[in-house]
Structure formats: structure tokens, C-alpha cells
Design a protein around this motif. Sequence first.
Motif, PDB file in Angstrom:
ATOM      1  N   GLU A  68       3.028  -5.733   5.751  1.00  0.00           N
ATOM      2  CA  GLU A  68       2.703  -5.102   4.196  1.00  0.00           C
ATOM      3  C   GLU A  68       1.603  -5.550   3.681  1.00  0.00           C
ATOM      4  O   GLU A  68       1.049  -6.685   3.872  1.00  0.00           O
ATOM      5  CB  GLU A  68       3.991  -5.499   3.323  1.00  0.00           C
ATOM      6  CG  GLU A  68       3.929  -4.592   2.206  1.00  0.00           C
ATOM      7  CD  GLU A  68       5.175  -5.039   1.181  1.00  0.00           C
ATOM      8  OE1 GLU A  68       5.413  -4.377   0.174  1.00  0.00           O
ATOM      9  OE2 GLU A  68       5.816  -5.905   1.549  1.00  0.00           O
ATOM     10  N   SER A  69       0.768  -4.774   2.889  1.00  0.00           N
ATOM     11  CA  SER A  69      -0.629  -5.020   2.458  1.00  0.00           C
ATOM     12  C   SER A  69      -0.814  -3.944   1.123  1.00  0.00           C
ATOM     13  O   SER A  69      -0.731  -3.015   1.432  1.00  0.00           O
ATOM     14  CB  SER A  69      -1.538  -4.758   3.322  1.00  0.00           C
ATOM     15  OG  SER A  69      -2.916  -5.035   2.694  1.00  0.00           O
ATOM     16  N   ASP A  70      -0.569  -4.780   0.009  1.00  0.00           N
ATOM     17  CA  ASP A  70      -0.968  -4.017  -1.230  1.00  0.00           C
ATOM     18  C   ASP A  70       0.176  -2.620  -1.493  1.00  0.00           C
ATOM     19  O   ASP A  70      -0.177  -1.680  -1.712  1.00  0.00           O
ATOM     20  CB  ASP A  70      -2.149  -3.255  -1.433  1.00  0.00           C
ATOM     21  CG  ASP A  70      -3.227  -4.527  -0.969  1.00  0.00           C
ATOM     22  OD1 ASP A  70      -3.065  -5.536  -2.046  1.00  0.00           O
ATOM     23  OD2 ASP A  70      -4.352  -4.084  -0.822  1.00  0.00           O
ATOM     24  N   GLY A  71       1.390  -3.113  -1.034  1.00  0.00           N
ATOM     25  CA  GLY A  71       2.623  -2.045  -1.200  1.00  0.00           C
ATOM     26  C   GLY A  71       2.684  -1.312  -0.208  1.00  0.00           C
ATOM     27  O   GLY A  71       3.304  -0.365  -0.534  1.00  0.00           O
ATOM     28  N   GLU A  72       1.836  -1.233   0.668  1.00  0.00           N
ATOM     29  CA  GLU A  72       1.958  -0.349   1.854  1.00  0.00           C
ATOM     30  C   GLU A  72       2.330  -0.961   3.275  1.00  0.00           C
ATOM     31  O   GLU A  72       1.794  -1.872   3.384  1.00  0.00           O
ATOM     32  CB  GLU A  72       0.762   0.541   2.039  1.00  0.00           C
ATOM     33  CG  GLU A  72       0.511   1.479   0.687  1.00  0.00           C
ATOM     34  CD  GLU A  72      -0.695   2.356   1.175  1.00  0.00           C
ATOM     35  OE1 GLU A  72      -0.646   3.595   0.938  1.00  0.00           O
ATOM     36  OE2 GLU A  72      -1.762   2.194   1.511  1.00  0.00           O
ATOM     37  N   TRP A  73       2.859  -0.450   4.039  1.00  0.00           N
ATOM     38  CA  TRP A  73       2.928  -0.828   5.354  1.00  0.00           C
ATOM     39  C   TRP A  73       2.333  -0.366   6.221  1.00  0.00           C
ATOM     40  O   TRP A  73       2.090   0.685   6.283  1.00  0.00           O
ATOM     41  CB  TRP A  73       4.650  -0.701   5.768  1.00  0.00           C
ATOM     42  CG  TRP A  73       5.652  -1.360   5.118  1.00  0.00           C
ATOM     43  CD1 TRP A  73       6.351  -1.531   3.764  1.00  0.00           C
ATOM     44  CD2 TRP A  73       6.134  -2.785   5.562  1.00  0.00           C
ATOM     45  NE1 TRP A  73       7.124  -2.615   3.485  1.00  0.00           N
ATOM     46  CE2 TRP A  73       6.936  -3.578   4.619  1.00  0.00           C
ATOM     47  CE3 TRP A  73       5.726  -3.396   6.650  1.00  0.00           C
ATOM     48  CZ2 TRP A  73       7.675  -4.525   4.904  1.00  0.00           C
ATOM     49  CZ3 TRP A  73       6.491  -4.679   6.907  1.00  0.00           C
ATOM     50  CH2 TRP A  73       7.373  -5.247   5.898  1.00  0.00           C
ATOM     51  N   ILE A  74       1.750  -1.263   7.109  1.00  0.00           N
ATOM     52  CA  ILE A  74       0.835  -0.854   8.272  1.00  0.00           C
ATOM     53  C   ILE A  74       1.740  -1.147   9.649  1.00  0.00           C
ATOM     54  O   ILE A  74       2.368  -2.044   9.804  1.00  0.00           O
ATOM     55  CB  ILE A  74      -0.362  -1.760   8.386  1.00  0.00           C
ATOM     56  CG1 ILE A  74      -1.017  -1.597   6.873  1.00  0.00           C
ATOM     57  CG2 ILE A  74      -1.354  -1.192   9.253  1.00  0.00           C
ATOM     58  CD1 ILE A  74      -1.505  -0.160   6.198  1.00  0.00           C
ATOM     59  N   ALA A  75       1.617  -0.064  10.725  1.00  0.00           N
ATOM     60  CA  ALA A  75       2.324  -0.222  11.698  1.00  0.00           C
ATOM     61  C   ALA A  75       1.212   0.162  12.917  1.00  0.00           C
ATOM     62  O   ALA A  75       0.614   1.252  12.758  1.00  0.00           O
ATOM     63  CB  ALA A  75       3.521   0.412  11.975  1.00  0.00           C
ATOM     64  N   ALA A 109       0.536  -5.146  15.372  1.00  0.00           N
ATOM     65  CA  ALA A 109       0.898  -5.710  14.233  1.00  0.00           C
ATOM     66  C   ALA A 109       1.789  -4.745  13.145  1.00  0.00           C
ATOM     67  O   ALA A 109       1.446  -3.365  13.074  1.00  0.00           O
ATOM     68  CB  ALA A 109      -0.462  -5.798  13.248  1.00  0.00           C
ATOM     69  N   VAL A 110       2.385  -5.243  12.490  1.00  0.00           N
ATOM     70  CA  VAL A 110       3.368  -4.555  11.620  1.00  0.00           C
ATOM     71  C   VAL A 110       3.553  -5.528  10.333  1.00  0.00           C
ATOM     72  O   VAL A 110       3.960  -6.498  10.370  1.00  0.00           O
ATOM     73  CB  VAL A 110       4.807  -4.055  12.030  1.00  0.00           C
ATOM     74  CG1 VAL A 110       5.712  -3.524  10.753  1.00  0.00           C
ATOM     75  CG2 VAL A 110       4.923  -3.384  13.257  1.00  0.00           C
TER      76      VAL A 110
END
Length: 141
Positions: free
Chosen positions: A128-135, A125-126
Motif C-alpha cells: 500500500e502506498s498513499d492509500g492505493e494498493w500496488i500488485a 511486490a504487493v
Amino acid sequence: MDVPDPRWEHFEHEADIGVRGIGTTPADAFAQAALSVCAIITDLNLIAADQLVKLDCEEPDLELLLVDWLNLVIFTIATRRLLFSRFSIRIDNGHLTANAWGEAIDVKRHQPAVEVKGATYTELAVYESDGEWIAQCVVDV
């Protein structure tokens, strides 16, 4: 060498290990995910950022680009016998260019814990959540 505050983490996944990078941009999250991979192998504070290696890969889909990127890092570790403690990444229209800093593996000093074999599509998964990117994804060890 002091490693900046970690913005990566590992997560449990049966016999393998999940890696997750967190950043303000996809590129930052990808850099943190790569650090997460290296942290599976050894303590990042043991890796001097003495050698620069330039890396690049291309894939229009961000999730597939993450897998390609992590597999490139893993391949470079295996073939060039290097460990990395710092990454600088740029992503532009599906093209990732990176500078990776590290040093040659010193088995006695680094005491590698495990060999990472490759990044997988599991838990990939990549976003954006609450202004942060998760990879994130699971890596085979």
C-alpha cells in the motif's frame, strides 16, 4: 465493449514484461494486474465479456497469492483458449475467489501479440502506498 479507465501498466524488464495493478484494495489491484496480463496479449477493448469463468486459489502470503493468481489466469487462457476483459475478485484470509469474464480467442479478430508463459517472482511486490494498493511482478513471455 468499453473497458473502464485502466488502473494497470506495463514496465520494462529485459526480455520479459512487468505487470502492475493499482487499486483501492488488494483485490482491486489483483484484478488490474490480471487485466495487465491480458493487455499484453491483445487490446482489451476487443474482448467481449460474454463468458463467465469462476477461479480460485489460496496462499496466505499476498505476494505469493499474486503469483498464484496470475499463473491461474495464464493457465486458464492457455487451456480454455479464452481471453478476459473483466475481473471481480474477493480475497479473504489468503483465499482468492474470482469471476472472470471474457470470450474464446478469435485469432483473426484478437490478433494475439505474444504468449504469456507465466508470472515470476522477479520484481514481485504487493504493498500500500498513499492509500492505493500496488500488485506487481514480471511475466515471462
